[in-house]
Design a protein around this motif. Sequence first.
Motif, short mmCIF file in Angstrom:
data_model
loop_
_atom_site.label_atom_id
_atom_site.label_comp_id
_atom_site.label_asym_id
_atom_site.label_seq_id
_atom_site.Cartn_x
_atom_site.Cartn_y
_atom_site.Cartn_z
N GLU A 144 0.84 -1.20 0.00
CA GLU A 144 0.00 0.00 0.00
C GLU A 144 0.87 1.25 0.00
N LYS A 145 1.90 1.25 0.85
CA LYS A 145 2.79 2.42 0.94
C LYS A 145 3.52 2.65 -0.38
N ALA A 180 -11.91 -2.10 -4.26
CA ALA A 180 -12.56 -0.84 -4.66
C ALA A 180 -14.02 -0.87 -4.24
N ILE A 181 -14.66 -2.03 -4.41
CA ILE A 181 -16.07 -2.17 -4.02
C ILE A 181 -16.21 -2.04 -2.51
N LEU A 182 -15.32 -2.76 -1.79
CA LEU A 182 -15.41 -2.71 -0.34
C LEU A 182 -15.15 -1.29 0.19
N GLY A 228 -8.90 -13.86 3.97
CA GLY A 228 -7.62 -13.48 4.57
C GLY A 228 -6.90 -12.44 3.74
N ASP A 229 -7.00 -12.56 2.45
CA ASP A 229 -6.35 -11.64 1.53
C ASP A 229 -7.11 -10.31 1.48
N LEU A 230 -8.42 -10.42 1.23
CA LEU A 230 -9.25 -9.21 1.10
C LEU A 230 -9.25 -8.41 2.39
N GLY A 231 -9.37 -9.10 3.50
CA GLY A 231 -9.46 -8.43 4.79
C GLY A 231 -8.22 -7.61 5.07
N ARG A 232 -7.07 -8.17 4.77
CA ARG A 232 -5.83 -7.44 5.01
C ARG A 232 -5.73 -6.24 4.08
N ARG A 233 -6.12 -6.47 2.84
CA ARG A 233 -6.10 -5.35 1.90
C ARG A 233 -6.99 -4.22 2.39
N LEU A 234 -8.20 -4.59 2.85
CA LEU A 234 -9.12 -3.54 3.26
C LEU A 234 -8.60 -2.82 4.50
N SER A 235 -8.08 -3.59 5.42
CA SER A 235 -7.63 -2.96 6.66
C SER A 235 -6.52 -1.97 6.36
N VAL A 236 -5.67 -2.32 5.42
CA VAL A 236 -4.57 -1.42 5.04
C VAL A 236 -5.14 -0.20 4.31
N ARG A 237 -6.13 -0.46 3.46
CA ARG A 237 -6.70 0.64 2.68
C ARG A 237 -7.40 1.66 3.58
N ILE A 238 -8.15 1.17 4.56
CA ILE A 238 -8.89 2.12 5.41
C ILE A 238 -8.08 2.50 6.64
N GLY A 239 -6.85 2.03 6.72
CA GLY A 239 -5.96 2.46 7.80
C GLY A 239 -6.39 1.96 9.16
N GLU A 240 -6.92 0.78 9.22
CA GLU A 240 -7.35 0.22 10.50
C GLU A 240 -6.52 -1.04 10.74
#
Lengths: 274, 422, 653
Positions: free
Chosen positions: A128-129, B175-177, B199-211
């Motif tokens: 991401e970074k 992008a949808i999430l 496992g993959d999507l969740g990590r991506r989302l958490s990184v994207r929304i900064g949580e």
Amino acid sequence: MLLSTPRSSADKTAIKVAVLLSVGSHPLTGRGRRAEQDARALEMALALPQADAQLIHAGRLNDESEPALRSYLGMGPQQMTLIQQPKQADVLPALEKHLRQLGPKLILCGSRAEAGEGSGLLPYLLAEKLGWPLISGLAAIESVDGSSATVLQALPRGQRRRLRVKLPALLTIDSAAPVARQSAFGPARRGQLAEVDAPVQMDTEQEGWEVQPARKRPKRLKIIKATSARDRFKAAAAKSEGSGGQVLKDITAAEGADAVLKLLMEEGVLRVSS
Amino acid sequence: MSDIIRRDPRKAWIARNRLHPEHASVLAELGMGDAQPAQWMGPNGVMRKDPHRVGFIGPAGIKRIDRSGVQGAPGQVQARSTAAQDTRTAVLIAEPAFHIVVVPDMAGGRLSAHDRDLLGLARQMADKNASAQGAVVAIVFGELKEDSWGEAGIDRLLHLSDAALEGYSPEYRIAILSAAERELKPRYWLFPDSSLGGGDLGRRLSVRIGERAATQVWQVDLESETPRCTGRGAAGRKDITRDLPRVLLALAECGEPVSDTRHEAQAIQLQQPLPEQLVRIEDLGAVAVDPASVALSEAEFILSGGNGVRDWDGFHQAARVLGATEGASRVAVDDGFMARDRQVGATGTWVTARVYMAVGISGAIQHLQGIQSCDKVIAINMDPGCDMIKRADLAVIGDSGEILSELVKRVDGLKQENRDVA
Amino acid sequence: MLNIILPVLIFAALALAVVGAVRRISLWRQGRPSPVSLLAGLAAMPRRYLVDLHHVVGRDSYISNTHVATAGGFVAAAVLAILVHGLQLESRILAWALLAATTSMFVGALFVAKRRVNPPSRLSKGPWMRLPKSLMAFSLAFFLITLPAAGILPHGFGGWVLALLLVALVVWGLGEMFFGMTWGGPMKHAFAGALHLAWHRRAERFGGGRSTGLKPLNLDDPNATLGVEKPADFTWNQLLGFDACVQCGRCEAVCPAFAAGQPLNPKKLIQDMVVGLAGGSDAHYAGSPYPGKPVGEHQGDAHSPIVAREGKALVDAETLWSCTTCRACVEECPMMIEHVDAIVDMRRFLTLERGETPNKGAEVIDNLIATDNPGGFAPTARMNWAADLNLPVLAEVKRTDVLLWLGDGAFDMRNQRTLRAFVKVLRAAGINFAVLGNEERDSGDVARRLGDEATFQSLARRNIATLAKYSFRSIVTCDPHSFHVLKNEYGELGGEYVVHHHTTFIGKLHEDKKLNLRGWKGGKVTYHDPCYLGRYNGEYEAPRAVLRALGIEVAEMERSGFRSRCCGGGGGAPITDIPGKQRIPDMRMEDIRETGAELVAVGCPQCTAMLEGVVEPRPEIRDIAELVADALIEQADAVDATAKKPQVEEALA
């Protein structure tokens, strides 16, 4: 003779591959070792013919971590870059800074660490970074050219999916990838650990966490939604599954095949639809 | 059908004959059973039973009454089955106080057991405060076969299917999430922490929304002051307990699947159109993998041959037809019938198959050690006394060649049928 | 005329021999240094030759007698020929002595020739087929030439034709015997062999001693190549040892891997090392090849890798990994060559420098590093098998008489039966014993045989440190591999212990009348000698004595005692698992079946596992501890019996 000659970084055809390595921990004894998945990532980089593998570890060098880190060097590379970071540091900024300087085309790493939080978030944070695409669960790299890589992703049941990703990219490796080569004592001992200083940012959030040795998870109880006392009693007193199997004797081959087929269908391992 | 009421004199006769074995069922069929129920609440609040209407004729011709009401009470069959239909209460959450989004894996187009556990956990979290109930939103992608959304505890269903969502499309899905994050502002995001998918999507989302996501979560404590969760860390050797973050990646059995209620599963849509996606990861499709060549440690279904196998061609054919990965005992390998990398056991590969079918393998200790983490073991062997039979969940004593060829015939038949249907 | 030619020929041959010797010695000196006392060695050499070497040669009395006649005759004839013909000393006595010596040599040569008429396959052919003729040429030529000096024939007899013929014979004889000795002919074995005996790396082997522990590898210098990569990485006296090989093929005849069709032949391996030492290809090798590997495809020199990373060099890696380290070849070698040392030295390089331990090797080594046992089991589970036995643990009792070393068999369900049986025996004999329990680690045997000296030394040092915390008189173990390592290989790392194998210990218990055994009622029994108990440690008698004590008359296999055939389980062979035509345990089971035994007694968990891996029906396999435990008349019974008797008598009274 002793070690494979490292491709010089000046070699223009070589593709720079950064491999992020961590200190692993044996599941039974907790002893330091090369992390299983990270070692597979390094194996993948070393097996890639045109790759110039750069080994990177962010952490501390001490008596505990050194043998584990050296065991990566025992796989053949002559040098590992060690980004000095204290315990409880958030290694992300340091890694990001170093990787931006290094400018690799590919970053390989295991999908999660064997020690510490082990959340498997780091590759995602890094991707991401850096703004790079990330592919998880890699089984093999089929080919790499200047702008893209064709890889195989591991699916359950040994199935594979072919993906093409634009470079630069970050790939995480899990246990379906080929097993790492043996780490040899001699090269491990002779390899260089090049220490690099880097900015330190502490991970303060972890302070609010309670970390304990893993408890055994309670076994899920089968909840019996029975309407009558008799049903509940029967369910509670029923023999648990698997205590002694069914033995079919003196039956015809056809009957035997039927019984086997029934079990295979129940377990859903038979795929007759395709 | 004609509207003329026809009388069946035989049934009428049975309805009159209280001692006829089919009396009760005929009575029920004719709609006369309800006139006088088999049991009813008496005026004093005591359950009353009509002994003529309960029970059944036992094998000795004597009337038996099973007080549990399970067996053979023909008059009650109908009543019971209707009762079973309606134990779930329908729940409608029209104005949810908040949203909890679950992104199930939908392996094979259906909710997996892991997904259901997760939905159960989501339900628990949504229903914590009865006065301000939340809604469980499921976001699912692609072509699906599932039809019991409501029973799994889903209040709102966001289903997106699009050619670009087939296969591996994590960036599009994120992008949808992210859009869902903006529109629904969920209180929690729940993902199954499976190797691919959640496992993959969740990590991506958490990184994207900064949580900072909590991963490998197996326990959520909603009772404490601030909700906390416990997840595995350090490759399963540590438990990390922390305040519940907004993104949760949970393991199987993190919650009890919903069973008592039925939810609305109302379809919803995203309001905003999705931004154009730059495709950086291209799915080139599945790679044909010969099941026989799948690594033993990864295989789910292993057909393993040993010293007792006489017809190796038949064995290989059976493996091919069954779609099983081939394994072998040490002796079969030593005798040159199978390659060394196919050897199962302590000195070969430790396998974790769901079904392990041992053909002509007597079960040396080393071999049994190698299969100890297999779920189901099927043994086909001539010798009923061998150790493999003792280990097996299903053992067939007989000639392995014949049994395998019969099995192949049947599976071929099934495949043929399926082809014909399709 | 001969008076002029002969001295010239003799001294020319001698001079060439000296040049050859210098050259040969310089080849050996390519090796690494090795501390050996040169003079003391030379002084000890005749005794080592006459006693130790002939002790081995004497196992085949035909060739032993032949060798005494030929070699003795030759040495005498050579010395006398130099005196009589070289220095022209006019002495009837010397001439007569020379006649006697050449006669003896000639007779010997006849027997050598007879052996070569239909030579067994183990013997090398090629130049070796020429040797009896050369011996005859030498002895005949010098016999005839000496006749005038002895006064039997007049000088100048036979004219120039005969003289020319004789000169030709002399040239042939001198060429083979003097020139060939140092330039690489079959007679090289005499020259290199004598020096090899003098400067042997294991001087302890001579004079009835035993030296079987592997030499430790110095791990202190991080820049040194570990193990042997190139022939020049052997020590110089190892190289000399290879050169001493007579290619008699006795090693080949006893090698279990060779018999099983695995690509190993100890003789060829030593010859390959000779090729490597001098440089060249193996095309001239005239013996049995490595099974499945044609001769002529491998070459090398002293400073090139022995095992290529890819393709072929001097030796293929699988040849080295086929060895079970059973030491049968070393035991049989009349030249006292140390095959196993050489193989392990080369394995060390492959494992420590290349990381190329084949098959399960890498996994086993990783397990040993991470869990201290080769199976990768939790170290805390080592005592699980004895949960109900209440074994005293040294961490609690601190001191004991006998420390029972469990070995890694503690994790193996089969071996746990043996251990339980032995515990029962110890308890019945009232021995004060204890175990290390979870503090015990693998002895390091497998790691060391797989060439991982680093892991061996790490395990050994930690074990030694653990043992140093407690006080005990002796160690007993049911595992001959642990036994050997603890007894013979820990010493160099600072751990000196009195160690017994359990069969020895049971034997002593029986001698001390501490065991009450009932007689054997089963069928015919044979005994399989474990290599690490027998050949490595010379314990052939104790297990047999225990079996005798049980009333068992052992039906000996043809290959038993020091000639016992390996079960195939040693040296990490089951781990590296090099394919052959058949399995070594199957062959051993055939040996067992030939005796007609229904049961084979063993004393080693490896042997048990390997032999039990043979497909049934086959004779039953029982550890001696199990047999003894079954035959025990429990003390309690005995006490009861004695306690009851007086009561009965009282009642009668």
